[in-house]
Design a protein around this motif. Structure first.
Motif, PDB file in Angstrom:
ATOM      1  N   UNK A 253       0.788  -1.324  -0.014  1.00  0.00           N
ATOM      2  CA  UNK A 253       0.021  -0.142   0.088  1.00  0.00           C
ATOM      3  C   UNK A 253       0.884   1.286   0.068  1.00  0.00           C
ATOM      4  N   UNK A 254       2.158   1.293   0.431  1.00  0.00           N
ATOM      5  CA  UNK A 254       3.029   2.252   0.414  1.00  0.00           C
ATOM      6  C   UNK A 254       3.400   2.427  -0.923  1.00  0.00           C
ATOM      7  N   UNK A 255       3.448   1.693  -1.880  1.00  0.00           N
ATOM      8  CA  UNK A 255       3.940   1.780  -3.416  1.00  0.00           C
ATOM      9  C   UNK A 255       3.049   1.803  -4.378  1.00  0.00           C
ATOM     10  N   UNK A 256       1.822   2.412  -4.095  1.00  0.00           N
ATOM     11  CA  UNK A 256       0.665   2.401  -5.244  1.00  0.00           C
ATOM     12  C   UNK A 256       0.364   3.979  -5.555  1.00  0.00           C
ATOM     13  N   UNK A 257       0.937   4.689  -5.019  1.00  0.00           N
ATOM     14  CA  UNK A 257       0.728   6.187  -5.516  1.00  0.00           C
ATOM     15  C   UNK A 257       0.850   6.529  -6.690  1.00  0.00           C
ATOM     16  N   UNK A 258       1.855   6.043  -7.405  1.00  0.00           N
ATOM     17  CA  UNK A 258       2.241   6.309  -8.825  1.00  0.00           C
ATOM     18  C   UNK A 258       1.810   5.236  -9.730  1.00  0.00           C
ATOM     19  N   UNK A 259       1.045   4.350  -9.259  1.00  0.00           N
ATOM     20  CA  UNK A 259       0.446   3.104 -10.343  1.00  0.00           C
ATOM     21  C   UNK A 259       1.740   2.422 -10.589  1.00  0.00           C
ATOM     22  N   UNK A 260       2.783   2.451  -9.997  1.00  0.00           N
ATOM     23  CA  UNK A 260       4.222   2.006 -10.529  1.00  0.00           C
ATOM     24  C   UNK A 260       4.215   0.204 -10.298  1.00  0.00           C
ATOM     25  N   UNK A 261       3.364  -0.239  -9.349  1.00  0.00           N
ATOM     26  CA  UNK A 261       3.320  -1.634  -9.147  1.00  0.00           C
ATOM     27  C   UNK A 261       2.696  -2.274 -10.315  1.00  0.00           C
ATOM     28  N   UNK A 262       3.198  -3.418 -11.047  1.00  0.00           N
ATOM     29  CA  UNK A 262       2.885  -4.117 -12.097  1.00  0.00           C
ATOM     30  C   UNK A 262       2.391  -5.606 -11.750  1.00  0.00           C
TER      31      UNK A 262
END
Length: 328
Positions: A253-262
């Motif tokens: 949830x800390x790495x979803x802000x920029x839609x970077x998680x594929x």
């Protein structure tokens, strides 16, 4: 002489004190218990430093961590290509979608990610690596055929990391039965067998893994570019996959802000206890900014603190998608 007498009397006094405090028959046991107690405390303290306690489980981690709503199986391929053959190899990949003829994204022109061999004065490619005519027809027939339950998720060349490497990610809709069906059909496809033989002349080595996707990660879907992709691969300590999944279920949830998680995957066949996280960024500076921003979010540093001891080895690849890749 006086010193020896005093020592002897002191020893006798100490011995009498011990005999009065406990029966002689208990003294050896007392010494043994004290010694073993000290060793036990020392062993316990050492084990607390080096032994990670994992809760006992009554089910395989593949059942506990994988998505229940889908039965997708993924195959991750790493092809190490002869440097002089990389351009020809990429052309074979382009035959997956023949409408894409420009292999290199326009925004990436000028950066030498594809191999160039001056052995042929006109073609610029080694004659040994020239794409055979049938390869332009075989793969479209296979991968556009609805009777083959597999989908290309992404295809890349490694930019930073192991050089002259191609990476492919496939999805098999239906799990192991779908994989078996595809492999069975390909063994009967004479055109594909000829294509595979020609492709083998371009490779130095190859390896693959069969993966499942973590239930808490996004499912990889086609995206527009331009993007660069980072594949972060972690070799975990055996027996720690459940812990990794528990921590990353919160960390994602800390790495979803920029839609970077594929996508996030863990291995089932091949190199075991492997985890792969796939990220997309606009460029390297954006990657740096997003990763630095995570450290300013409360809770991220704690999750990193607890997951780092689970890792034996880790590797990062920065990859450039080919035009054929649904992930741009």
């Amino acid at each position: 002489m006086a010193v020896r007498v005093l020592r002897a009397r002191g020893a006798a006094w100490a011995g009498g004190l011990l005999r009065r405090a406990a029966p002689c028959s208990l003294l050896p046991r007392l010494r043994t218990w004290t010694s073993s107690s000290n060793r036990s405390r020392e062993d316990s303290w050492l084990k607390s430093l080096f032994v990670r306690k994992v809760d006992p489980r009554k089910d395989a981690h593949s059942n506990l961590l994988a998505k229940k709503e889908t039965s997708n199986l993924y195959k991750l391929q790493f092809h190490n290509v002869k440097p002089e053959c990389l351009e020809a190899y990429n052309k074979i990949c382009s035959s997956l979608f023949p409408e894409h003829k420009d292999l290199t994204p326009a925004w990436f022109l000028g950066v030498p990610i594809m191999g160039f061999c001056p052995t042929h004065p006109v073609l610029g490619t080694s004659t040994a690596c020239l794409t055979s005519p049938f390869s332009q027809e075989v793969l479209p027939k296979i991968h556009e055929d609805k009777h083959y339950p597999c989908t290309l998720v992404g295809t890349w060349n490694t930019w930073y990391g192991e050089q002259d490497q191609a990476v492919h990610l496939w999805r098999y809709e239906g799990g192991y039965p779908a994989l078996t069906e595809v492999m069975s059909k390909l063994r009967e496809n004479k055109e594909f067998l000829e294509f595979r033989k020609a492709r083998s002349d371009m490779l130095l080595s190859r390896k693959n893994q069969l993966l499942l996707e973590f239930s808490f990660w996004n499912e990889p879907v086609p995206r527009s570019g331009p993007n660069i992709y980072e594949l972060r691969s972690y070799q975990l300590r055996p027996g720690t996959m459940i812990e990794w999944g528990n921590y990353w279920a919160r960390a994602i949830r800390f790495r979803q802000d920029g839609n970077e998680a594929v996508g996030g995957f863990f291995s089932q066949i091949g190199q075991l206890y492997m985890v792969h996280h796939l990220w997309a960024y606009r460029d390297l500076q954006t990657r740096e900014d997003i990763r630095n921003a995570a450290w300013h979010k409360h809770g991220w540093e704690e999750l990193v603190y607890y997951t780092v001891p689970l890792i034996q080895e880790m590797e990062s690849r920065i990859m450039i998608p080919l035009k054929t890749s649904p992930l741009q």
